[in-house]
Design a protein around this motif. Structure first.
Motif, PDB file in Angstrom:
ATOM      1  N   PRO A   1       0.735  -5.062   2.110  1.00 35.72           N
ATOM      2  CA  PRO A   1       0.477  -6.167   3.086  1.00 35.72           C
ATOM      3  C   PRO A   1       0.020  -5.611   4.533  1.00 35.72           C
ATOM      4  CG  PRO A   1       2.425  -6.839   1.782  1.00 35.72           C
ATOM      5  CD  PRO A   1       1.958  -5.174   1.442  1.00 35.72           C
TER       6      PRO A   1
ATOM      7  N   ASP B   1      -4.078 -12.754  -1.299  1.00 37.24           N
ATOM      8  CA  ASP B   1      -2.886 -12.851  -1.145  1.00 37.24           C
ATOM      9  C   ASP B   1      -2.083 -12.744  -2.503  1.00 37.24           C
ATOM     10  OD1 ASP B   1      -0.143 -13.349  -0.078  1.00 37.24           O
ATOM     11  OD2 ASP B   1      -0.340 -15.471   0.104  1.00 37.24           O
TER      12      ASP B   1
ATOM     13  N   GLY C   1       1.009 -11.885   1.344  1.00 37.43           N
ATOM     14  CA  GLY C   1      -0.042 -11.201   2.092  1.00 37.43           C
ATOM     15  C   GLY C   1      -0.872  -9.840   1.561  1.00 37.43           C
TER      16      GLY C   1
END
Length: 539
Positions: free
Chosen positions: A89, A126, A132
Motif C-alpha cells: 500500500p 484497492d 489501499g
C-alpha cells in the motif's frame, strides 16, 4: 511488499473470471454484489486487457482453442490459472505506483512468463480489506495455443508445445516469486523475500477464518444496546493464534524444557518431539500441529534458546537475593510448596568459570556456575563408575558407543533410501497408469499414418509413458506392482524407520553422555592440577 499468489480453477465458465474482475463481489462469500434492482454492480475503478485473444472475448477465445485441440473437456481438468500480484500500500504514496503503471507491469509479466497463453490482465486499485494495496489479476487459459521458447521453470519438452497445458509446479512458483521480487527491485517498489515465507506462517485459510470471525464479533457488538457496548473492541483469535499465545505465555516463565511442557500441559496442550521437531496437540484435535505451521518462533531451536536465556536470567536473579538468617530461612522453607517442575535429564557439561568471567559474566552467573559445576561433578563421578574407573575403560566405552551409533545411522539411511526408492517407483507407476487410455488408443489404430497422427495428438501422454518405461528398465522392474502394494510397503518401511529412530536417539544420547563425562573429568583433573600447583607455589 509485493506478494504473489496462485489459484487453479476447474470452472469451465471462463466468463466467470471476467465477471469477478469487473463486477463487485462480497469478500467473504465471493458472490456478486447486487443493487436495489437485483442487478450486478460494476467496480468503481479498474484496468483490464486481454492477450492472445485476437478480436474475440476472452471466454470465447478460450473455448474455441479448447475445442480445436480437444483439451479441457473433462470435469476434472484444470481450465485456468489465476495469478495475483499484490503491491505494498505504501508504493502508491512513496514510490508513485498508479493503477495504470501496475497494469503495464502486469501485462509485461504476463507476456514474459506465460507466452502462448490466452490471458486476461486486470488491475484493481484497492484490496478486499480496503488496505489501499494496488493488485494485478492475471488469468490464463491452461491450454497453450502457440509454440514458445523453453523458459527456466519448464522441465519437459511438452511445456513449450502448442496444444499442451501449463503446469504450476513448485519450481515454477519459486521462479515466479523471484521474478516478482526482481520486478519490484527494478521499479524501486517495496519488497520482501518471497522465497522463504513469513515468520508467522499465517495461511490463507487462517487469514479468512480470522476475518470472518472478527466480522461476526463486530456485527454482534453493533447489535447490542448503547449501554451494553464493550469498553474496547473484542478481538477474534483463531485456534492457531490461541495456541501461539499459550506457547508464548509458557515460554515467558519456563526455564527448562520439562517446565515448559508442564506449563502447557496444565492448559491441555501436549508437546511432542519427533526427529528433532516439535509439535503441539490441543484437546480438541487428534492430530498435532507442527511448529513449522505455527511460525519460526515455535520450533525446537528457538524454544530451547529462549529457555536457556530464561534459565540464565533466573539464576542471576536468584543469586542476587540476600541470605536470610538460618531460623527465618528454615521457616520459609517449611512453608514452601513441593516443587513439581521436572529437572533436566542427563549429565550436563561443566562451565569454565574463568572463561565466562573473561567474557564479562557477572558475579551472579559465577555463583550459579559454581553450584552447577558441583552438581555435575557429582553426577559425572557417579556415571564414571558405570563405565569403569580408568580412562582406558571410558575410551573403550566411547568407541563402542560410537560404533553402535554409526550402525544405527547406517540403518536409518538405508531405510530412508528404501522409502525414497519406493515412493519414486510409486510415482512412476501412477504416471504410467494414467497414460493407459492413450496407449490403448494407439494400439487400436490400424495404419501407420493413423498411429503417427494419434501419437502427435497425445504427445504429452507418450512423453510421460516413455519416461516411466525408461525408469522401469533402468531399475530392472519387469512386472509393475500395484499402487496398494507399494503403499503398504512404504507404510511398513516408515513404521520400521520410526521404531528404529527411538533406538538411534538412545544411542546418540549415550554417546553425548560419554563425551560429557570425558570432558567433565578432564576439567576436574585440570582443576586438581591447578590446585596442586598453587599449593606448591605457596610452600
Amino acid at each position: 511488499m509485493a506478494t504473489f499468489k496462485h489459484i487453479s480453477s476447474k470452472n469451465a465458465d471462463y466468463g466467470a473470471a471476467e465477471q469477478y474482475l469487473t463486477f463487485e463481489h462480497d469478500e467473504f462469500t465471493m458472490k456478486p454484489t447486487l443493487d436495489e434492482n437485483g442487478r450486478l454492480m460494476l467496480r468503481e475503478d479498474y484496468r483490464i486487457a486481454t492477450l492472445n485473444c485476437g478480436d474475440e472475448d476472452f471466454a470465447v477465445a478460450c473455448m474455441r482453442s479448447n475445442l480445436r485441440y480437444g483439451k479441457n473437456q473433462k470435469r476434472e481438468d484444470v481450465k485456468s490459472h489465476h495469478y495475483i500480484i499484490s503491491f505494498d500500500p505504501r508504493d502508491a504514496v512513496d514510490n508513485g505506483l498508479t493503477v495504470d503503471r501496475a497494469q503495464a507491469l502486469g501485462e509485461e509479466f504476463c507476456r514474459k512468463q506465460f507466452p502462448g497463453h490466452q490471458a486476461i490482465v486486470c488491475t484493481h486499485p484497492d484490496g478486499h480489506n480496503h488496505s489501499g494495496n494496488i493488485h494485478v489479476h492475471i488469468v490464463i487459459n491452461s491450454l497453450r495455443i502457440a509454440e514458445v521458447p523453453f523458459l527456466p521453470y519448464m522441465d519437459r519438452p511438452a511445456d513449450t508445445r502448442a496444444g499442451c497445458k501449463h503446469r504450476c509446479t513448485d519450481a515454477a512458483m519459486e521462479y515466479f516469486k523471484a521474478e516478482v521480487m526482481e520486478l519490484c527491485h527494478r521499479e524501486n517498489l517495496y519488497q520482501i523475500d518471497l522465497l522463504h515465507g513469513s515468520k508467522s506462517r499465517i495461511t490463507e485459510r487462517e487469514y479468512w477464518a480470522q476475518r470472518k470471525g472478527q466480522a461476526k464479533l463486530d456485527k454482534e457488538a453493533a447489535a447490542l444496546p448503547a449501554e451494553e457496548q464493550p469498553a474496547k473492541p473484542t478481538k477474534f483469535e483463531t485456534d492457531k493464534e490461541k495456541l501461539r499465545q499459550a506457547i508464548r505465555t509458557a515460554l515467558s516463565s519456563a526455564t527448562s524444557y520439562g517446565e515448559f511442557a508442564a506449563v502447557l500441559l496444565q492448559q491441555g496442550v501436549t508437546v511432542k518431539e519427533s526427529r528433532g521437531r516439535l509439535s503441539y496437540l490441543t484437546p480438541d484435535r487428534t492430530k498435532p500441529i507442527t511448529a513449522r505451521k505455527l511460525g519460526d518462533d515455535f520450533d525446537r531451536a528457538a524454544v530451547l534458546a529462549l529457555l536457556e536465556q530464561n534459565a540464565h536470567r533466573a539464576a542471576e536473579q536468584t543469586a542476587t537475593v540476600p541470605e536470610y538468617p538460618r531460623n527465618i530461612r528454615e521457616r520459609l522453607q517449611g512453608k514452601k510448596a513441593v516443587q513439581t517442575t521436572p529437572e533436566k535429564d542427563g549429565i550436563q557439561r561443566m562451565v569454565d568459570r574463568a572463561a565466562k568471567r573473561a567474557e564479562g559474566k557477572g558475579a551472579g552467573y559465577d555463583r550459579w556456575a559454581a553450584v552447577h559445576n558441583l552438581k555435575q561433578m557429582a553426577a559425572t563421578v557417579a556415571a564414571y563408575g558405570q563405565y569403569g574407573y580408568s580412562p582406558e575403560e571410558l575410551d573403550a566405552a566411547l568407541v563402542s558407543a560410537n560404533a553402535d551409533l554409526q550402525d544405527s545411522t547406517a540403518k536409518l539411511k538405508a531405510l530412508d533410501a528404501a522409502i525414497r526408492e519406493k515412493k519414486e517407483l510409486q510415482t512412476q507407476v501412477l504416471a504410467y497408469a494414467k497414460t493407459k487410455p492413450a496407449r490403448d488408443g494407439l494400439k487400436a489404430q490400424k495404419t501407420e499414418k493413423a498411429r503417427s497422427t494419434y501419437r502427435e495428438r497425445h504427445e504429452s501422454d507418450f512423453i510421460i509413458a516413455d519416461a516411466a518405461a525408461r525408469y522401469f528398465r533402468a531399475h530392472g522392474v519387469s512386472k509393475l506392482p500395484s499402487h496398494k502394494a507399494l503403499q503398504a510397503e512404504i507404510e511398513q518401511l516408515t513404521a520400521e524407520k520410526n521404531a528404529h529412530y527411538n533406538e538411534y536417539r538412545e544411542k546418540k544420547a549415550r554417546v553425548k553422555e560419554l563425551h560429557t563425562v570425558k570432558s567433565n573429568l578432564s576439567q576436574i583433573l585440570q582443576g586438581e592440577k591447578d590446585r596442586e600447583k598453587k599449593h606448591e607455589h605457596e610452600r
